[in-house]
Design an enzyme around this catalytic site. Structure first.
Site, PDB file in Angstrom:
ATOM      1  N   MET A   1       0.845  -1.173   0.000  1.00 23.57           N
ATOM      2  CA  MET A   1       0.000   0.000   0.000  1.00 23.57           C
ATOM      3  C   MET A   1       0.893   1.239   0.000  1.00 23.57           C
ATOM      4  SD  MET A   1      -2.944   1.167   2.676  1.00 23.57           S
ATOM      5  CE  MET A   1      -1.930   1.245   4.122  1.00 23.57           C
ATOM      6  N   PRO A   2       1.176   1.824  -1.153  1.00 18.24           N
ATOM      7  CA  PRO A   2       1.999   3.033  -1.192  1.00 18.24           C
ATOM      8  C   PRO A   2       1.306   4.224  -0.528  1.00 18.24           C
ATOM      9  CG  PRO A   2       1.891   1.995  -3.348  1.00 18.24           C
ATOM     10  CD  PRO A   2       0.879   1.319  -2.485  1.00 18.24           C
ATOM     11  N   TYR A   3       2.107   5.005   0.163  1.00 19.43           N
ATOM     12  CA  TYR A   3       1.646   6.239   0.801  1.00 19.43           C
ATOM     13  C   TYR A   3       2.631   7.331   0.412  1.00 19.43           C
ATOM     14  CZ  TYR A   3       1.149   9.690   4.531  1.00 19.43           C
ATOM     15  OH  TYR A   3       0.999  10.849   5.240  1.00 19.43           O
ATOM     16  N   THR A  40      -3.280   3.028  -3.376  1.00 16.52           N
ATOM     17  CA  THR A  40      -2.271   4.086  -3.320  1.00 16.52           C
ATOM     18  C   THR A  40      -2.881   5.325  -2.675  1.00 16.52           C
ATOM     19  OG1 THR A  40      -1.187   3.224  -5.292  1.00 16.52           O
ATOM     20  CG2 THR A  40      -0.738   5.515  -4.726  1.00 16.52           C
ATOM     21  N   HIS A  41      -2.218   5.810  -1.642  1.00 16.28           N
ATOM     22  CA  HIS A  41      -2.713   6.968  -0.897  1.00 16.28           C
ATOM     23  C   HIS A  41      -1.781   8.150  -1.111  1.00 16.28           C
ATOM     24  CE1 HIS A  41      -5.603   4.529   1.454  1.00 16.28           C
ATOM     25  NE2 HIS A  41      -4.731   3.583   1.152  1.00 16.28           N
TER      26      HIS A  41
END
Length: 72
Positions: A1-3, A40-41
């Protein structure tokens, strides 16, 4: 989960510009890292000019001196 966190000075970044940043970063993460865009956040945080410093000066003071980050 990219941030991804983007910090900018509070100087009138529009809703449309923020949307373009969010989409552009999401597309970059998706294309480069093959990550699901739904996981993706992207967070954009605006910082007051008095709360951001560069080269020993507050950005508010630099702006008063006519120094900006705009392309010439």
């Amino acid at each position: 989960m990219p941030y991804v966190k983007i910090e900018v000075t509070r100087e009138g970044v529009t809703r449309e510009q923020k949307q373009a940043l969010i989409k552009g970063v999401t597309d970059l993460i998706t294309g480069t890292l093959n990550k699901d865009p739904h996981l993706t956040h992207v967070v954009i945080q605006e910082i007051e000019l008095d709360d951001w410093g560069y080269a020993g000066e507050q950005v508010s003071v630099l702006r008063e001196k006519g120094i900006t980050a705009d392309k010439k």
